[in-house]
Design a protein around this motif. Structure first.
Motif, PDB file in Angstrom:
ATOM      1  N   GLY A  18      61.857 -75.593  -1.227  1.00 45.23           N
ATOM      2  CA  GLY A  18      60.569 -74.929  -1.304  1.00 45.23           C
ATOM      3  C   GLY A  18      60.388 -74.386  -2.711  1.00 45.23           C
ATOM      4  O   GLY A  18      60.657 -75.086  -3.691  1.00 45.23           O
ATOM      5  N   PRO A  19      59.984 -73.129  -2.811  1.00 41.50           N
ATOM      6  CA  PRO A  19      59.740 -72.582  -4.148  1.00 41.50           C
ATOM      7  C   PRO A  19      61.033 -72.207  -4.877  1.00 41.50           C
ATOM      8  O   PRO A  19      60.994 -71.866  -6.041  1.00 41.50           O
ATOM      9  CB  PRO A  19      58.892 -71.344  -3.860  1.00 41.50           C
ATOM     10  CG  PRO A  19      59.237 -70.957  -2.461  1.00 41.50           C
ATOM     11  CD  PRO A  19      59.631 -72.203  -1.743  1.00 41.50           C
TER      12      PRO A  19
ATOM     13  N   LEU B 357      53.792 -75.391   1.484  1.00 37.95           N
ATOM     14  CA  LEU B 357      54.676 -75.363   0.319  1.00 37.95           C
ATOM     15  C   LEU B 357      54.094 -76.216  -0.791  1.00 37.95           C
ATOM     16  O   LEU B 357      54.070 -75.826  -1.953  1.00 37.95           O
ATOM     17  CB  LEU B 357      56.053 -75.903   0.701  1.00 37.95           C
ATOM     18  CG  LEU B 357      56.952 -74.886   1.375  1.00 37.95           C
ATOM     19  CD1 LEU B 357      58.246 -75.555   1.798  1.00 37.95           C
ATOM     20  CD2 LEU B 357      57.231 -73.733   0.442  1.00 37.95           C
ATOM     21  N   ARG B 360      51.545 -74.405  -2.512  1.00 34.46           N
ATOM     22  CA  ARG B 360      51.922 -73.196  -3.227  1.00 34.46           C
ATOM     23  C   ARG B 360      52.562 -73.504  -4.572  1.00 34.46           C
ATOM     24  O   ARG B 360      52.415 -72.758  -5.507  1.00 34.46           O
ATOM     25  CB  ARG B 360      52.871 -72.353  -2.390  1.00 34.46           C
ATOM     26  CG  ARG B 360      52.917 -70.940  -2.920  1.00 34.46           C
ATOM     27  CD  ARG B 360      53.266 -69.968  -1.875  1.00 34.46           C
ATOM     28  NE  ARG B 360      54.619 -70.211  -1.418  1.00 34.46           N
ATOM     29  CZ  ARG B 360      55.167 -69.511  -0.449  1.00 34.46           C
ATOM     30  NH1 ARG B 360      54.468 -68.592   0.155  1.00 34.46           N
ATOM     31  NH2 ARG B 360      56.384 -69.737  -0.077  1.00 34.46           N
ATOM     32  N   LYS B 361      53.319 -74.602  -4.620  1.00 30.51           N
ATOM     33  CA  LYS B 361      54.084 -74.867  -5.840  1.00 30.51           C
ATOM     34  C   LYS B 361      53.204 -74.935  -7.088  1.00 30.51           C
ATOM     35  O   LYS B 361      53.466 -74.244  -8.053  1.00 30.51           O
ATOM     36  CB  LYS B 361      54.901 -76.157  -5.671  1.00 30.51           C
ATOM     37  CG  LYS B 361      56.359 -75.918  -6.041  1.00 30.51           C
ATOM     38  CD  LYS B 361      57.182 -77.180  -5.941  1.00 30.51           C
ATOM     39  CE  LYS B 361      57.541 -77.518  -4.527  1.00 30.51           C
ATOM     40  NZ  LYS B 361      58.248 -78.783  -4.401  1.00 30.51           N
ATOM     41  N   LYS B 364      52.059 -71.615  -8.243  1.00 30.58           N
ATOM     42  CA  LYS B 364      53.060 -70.776  -8.888  1.00 30.58           C
ATOM     43  C   LYS B 364      53.176 -71.116 -10.373  1.00 30.58           C
ATOM     44  O   LYS B 364      53.348 -70.252 -11.217  1.00 30.58           O
ATOM     45  CB  LYS B 364      54.414 -70.975  -8.206  1.00 30.58           C
ATOM     46  CG  LYS B 364      55.085 -69.641  -7.944  1.00 30.58           C
ATOM     47  CD  LYS B 364      56.432 -69.844  -7.340  1.00 30.58           C
ATOM     48  CE  LYS B 364      57.143 -68.512  -7.315  1.00 30.58           C
ATOM     49  NZ  LYS B 364      58.470 -68.676  -6.803  1.00 30.58           N
TER      50      LYS B 364
END
Lengths: 511, 366
Positions: A18-19, B357, B360-361, B364
């Motif tokens: 994931g992150p 996910l 979101r990446k 970020k």
């Protein structure tokens, strides 16, 4: 590409969950016939890297080269085929099988067991002679010690023709003597041309055994150096990214009255095993009593009894008053009311509710306190405010009370437990494995907090399997073996060798 | 860090599960030779198209709220109470005894008395399995389901014996006296020239169920007991460390659970039948499991899921009435909902997490 080809070469390995970037562009060369250490804090990405090498995870990017050949390792079968063997921190053995059966398990030659077993018996004998790895092939795993079990794991790898052996934190469960034996075996394997990768967080092991060491920090490989050209402080700095105090600085203890008196304590667990045998000791105000011992020798049960969730016979007095060991008042709540705080050995299964938010955990065990309640309602706002303050004082990161406990790193989880227990201002603090799974930076802080509490005149009972921690923190040391206290020593009048002997149950030669 | 935002967890996952269940149901209906769209319209019209339909939908929902809450509170203590059926039967017995043998001056007092009695009977029925679990380690799933059979047998015994009015040929108690009759929605909402909810069984106990949702929410998230129950449910070893007694939590959580299941009887026995008949519970205890699963053990989630199942129940009855689709199909649809929201939860959740996910990446990096 003949002689100088590295046994393992990783080029630009990256892996993200994931992150979270667990491994970032990692390159490493492990030369054949060497012991290569990989050191790093928890969560630095060591285990992820090794899991990629062993085929548990697939790297997002990068290449794996084995003995000069580019390979892919989709699963552990492929890793074994490539000559890689892995000894896990938690052994993967079948308890009620013999050594022989465990070695053969998964590597049987056919449907019938007998020929495989006969072959394995011959090979084990050869291996035993070649590497001085003596194990009784017909012993049941459950009957042999941890050190022996670890040898079986190594034999399993060798039986599968491993040329490269990866050991993940191999000394966590061993006595110092057993660890020394292990390192002799590794040395021997190296002489025979095997390549060994040793993953550890213990600086001393790296210094003593490895030829080369790679340091990981936050998913990156920060340095690879020859062990002979580095030093523990330098490695620690590389791991943490700043200078670290490896020694605890503390004043001499100003010892006061007896706070805790334990007499003839006996604990028998649910299975009827006699865990703690006739144990007597005391802890005075202003001192730290360290209990050393290999895991599983009754220390956990001792803490559980003192913490109120295990029954016992004998007598325990706190501040001169007897406490209930079997009846209605033998629970955690009553203990807390008597001024005992407890940082348990296992914060994930005991000290914290991993799914609770930080603020819910800060009230845990103290949720009956007036300050956290308003009539029948819990005063959630007050708990949250208290949590914010505690997080600030104990430097918990990130300082967000609404984050679930499981979202914090090991060190920060431990700080949450410590903040809760220490700030209750107890007369007696029980603390088990205070720095297990905690990064070096946080260890320093946690040790300072424990010493600070001692300097306020509190009694502290410290249980740890890390001998270094016991030696540097304790004002007095008791060693437990097989449920008994083998002896008490003062830290400045003893050394690891003598304590190691006591931990193995030997009193001879120790005056 | 949670992977998904809360709204996705609470709203999106159940909705997608529901959608998948509907699609599969549609295929089944097609196979029978009916038009799924017409069937859906018929269900919506039958369950929600009139105050009469609503009256049935809400009546069923009331049952499911009680049994759903019962399963939910037990879930919070990591206890799987599948004995809601039996506890609700015993609740019915509690209601019947209080209504038949105590002369109540007014329905409001009767409701109060019947609620308490139903709760006590339901709780008592749950106490025995709870005790066996806490002290002897007998698995609660096994014991509660066995107690369903014992409850059915006990009721059978009483309804053909002691509780049957002399001369009656039916395994049922006599009619409850007039003063225990609860106001139905028809009594409550109709005006002189506009009759609402005509003949529908929904009654004032719907509001008791709604109140129970709030009360349970308060208990779980605002009191020490709820805190302890949840802590125990997450980790028994940690609960012991904190001085929380496992025996106490198991007993109390199961008693609350049994009490809630038992209280269902004020709706179906006191509010609707106005006497105790055999098989009054009609499987509502089991549907409570689906309701709790779908509602994620949250009282408000349970409320919404109960409404949904009420709709499915009433709509399904309409389907059976007007089409060749058998009533059992509703059981199939319910089973699919349970399958998707409970057993196959991860099937929906994992791809969703991956999507979140992926989104979101880049955010970020920016």
């Amino acid at each position: 590409m003949s002689e100088t080809a590295p046994a393992i070469e990783l080029k630009g390995i990256s892996k993200a969950f994931g992150p979270v970037q667990a491994n970032k562009d990692i390159s490493i060369r492990v030369m054949p016939g060497t012991i290569h250490g990989i050191i790093g804090e928890n969560g630095a990405g060591k285990s992820t890297l090794m899991s990629i090498l062993y085929g548990f995870y697939k790297a997002d990017a990068g290449e794996i080269w084995i003995s000069g050949q580019k390979t892919t390792i989709p699963d552990s079968q492929a890793a074994i085929a490539a000559g890689i063997g892995m000894v896990f921190q938690h052994f993967k053995l079948v308890e009620n099988f013999t050594v022989l059966e465990n070695v053969v398990l998964g590597a049987e030659d056919g449907a019938l067991l007998r020929p495989s077993l006969a072959k394995a018996r011959r090979e084990l004998k050869a291996l035993a002679e070649e590497y001085e790895l003596n194990v009784d092939p017909d012993a049941l795993i459950e009957d042999i010690g941890v050190g022996m079990q670890q040898r079986v794991e190594i034999l399993k790898a060798l039986y599968r023709q491993a040329d490269i052996l990866i050991l993940d934190e191999p000394t966590g469960v061993l006595t110092p003597a057993e660890a020394d034996q292990l390192f002799r075996i590794l040395e021997r394997l190296k002489e025979e041309g095997k390549t060994i990768i040793l993953i550890t967080h213990k600086l001393r092991e790296i210094m003593d055994t490895t030829d080369t060491v790679s340091v990981m920090r936050r998913g990156e490989m920060t340095a690879t150096v020859k062990t002979s050209e580095t030093s523990p402080p330098e490695l620690a700095e590389l791991m943490v990214g700043r200078k670290v105090l490896l020694r605890v600085e503390k004043k001499p203890a100003e010892v006061g009255d007896k706070i805790l008196e334990v007499q003839n304590l006996n604990v028998t667990d649910e299975k009827g095993v006699h865990r703690v045998k006739d144990v007597s000791f005391d802890v005075k105000a202003g001192e730290i009593l360290g209990i050393a011992g290999v895991a599983g020798n009754g220390q956990s049960e001792l803490l559980e009894v003192l913490g109120g969730y295990e029954k016992a016979t004998g007598s325990i007095k706190v501040n001169g008053q007897e406490i209930d060991l079997t009846g209605a008042k033998s629970d955690g709540r009553s203990r807390r009311e008597r001024g005992i705080s407890h940082v348990p050995e296992d914060r994930q299964s005991e000290g914290l509710i991993m799914d609770y938010m930080a603020w819910e955990n800060v009230a845990f065990g103290y949720h009956h306190d007036d300050r956290y309640n308003k009539g029948i309602r819990m005063d959630n706002a007050a708990i949250r405010a208290d949590t914010e303050a505690k997080m600030e004082r104990f430097d918990v990161r990130p300082p967000n009370p609404k984050l679930a406990a499981k979202s914090f790193s090991g060190g920060n989880q431990q700080k949450i437990v410590l903040a809760r227990e220490i700030e209750r201002n107890p007369d007696l603090l029980l603390i088990g494995q205070p720095t297990r799974g905690v990064d070096i930076g946080a260890i320093e802080f946690i040790h300072q907090q424990i010493v600070a509490l001692r300097d306020q005149g509190k009694a502290i009972l410290l249980v740890s399997v890390e001998l270094e921690e016991i030696l540097s923190l304790s004002d007095r040391i008791a060693v437990m073996f097989d449920g008994r206290i083998m002896g008490e020593r003062m830290p400045d009048q003893t050394d690891e060798k003598e304590l190691g002997l006591l931990m193995a149950g030997m009193t001879k030669g120790a005056a | 860090m949670d992977v998904m935002p809360k709204w996705a967890e609470v709203v999106l996952v159940p909705l997608i599960s529901l959608l998948l269940a509907s699609i599969l149901s549609a295929i089944v209906i097609l196979a029978i030779g009916e038009n799924p769209w017409d069937a859906l319209m018929l269900m919506i019209d039958g369950a929600l198209g009139s105050t009469y339909g609503w009256g049935y939908t809400l009546y069923y929902a009331t049952n499911f709220i009680f049994t759903g809450l019962a399963v939910a509170i037990a879930f919070h203590a990591r206890m799987f109470n599948i004995g809601g059926e039996g506890q609700a039967m015993l609740g019915g017995l509690g209601v019947a005894l209080v209504c038949l043998y105590i002369p109540w001056p007014h329905w409001s007092l009767a409701l109060l008395g019947a609620s308490v009695s139903a709760a006590i009977f339901g709780a008592a029925w749950a106490t025995i399995p709870a005790f066996l679990q806490a002290k002897r380690g007998s698995h609660i799933v096994i014991t509660t389901i066995m107690f369903n059979f014992i409850a059915a047998a006990l009721l059978n015994f009483l309804l053909i014996g002691a509780l049957k009015p002399t001369g009656s040929m039916e395994p049922a108690t006599g009619k409850f006296p007039e003063t225990t009759h609860l106001p139905s929605f028809q009594d409550m909402f109709s005006t002189a020239d506009n009759v609402m909810f005509r003949g529908a069984p929904a009654n004032i106990s719907f509001f008791v169920a709604v109140a129970a949702c709030f009360a349970l929410w308060f208990l779980i998230w605002r009191t020490r007991l709820g805190y302890e129950i949840r802590a125990f449910g997450h980790s028994e070893s940690a609960a012991k460390y904190a001085g929380i007694s496992p025996t106490k939590i198991i007993m109390i959580a199961m008693m609350i659970s049994g009490a809630l299941a038992g209280m269902m009887a004020i709706n179906n026995v006191m509010g609707e039948a106005e006497r105790l008949v055999l098989n009054a519970v009609e499987g509502a205890g089991f549907i409570g499991i689906a309701v709790a699963l779908m509602g994620r053990s949250h009282p408000f989630g349970v409320f919404l899921a109960a409404l949904l199942f009420g709709f499915l129940y009433q709509g399904g009855a309409e389907l059976a009435l007007w089409t060749s689709i058998p009533r059992e199909l509703i059981v199939v649809i319910q089973a699919l909902v349970i399958l998707f929201t409970g057993a196959l939860d991860n099937m929906v959740r994992m791809p969703l997490e991956r999507i979140f996910l992926a989104f979101r990446k880049p955010a970020k990096g920016a």
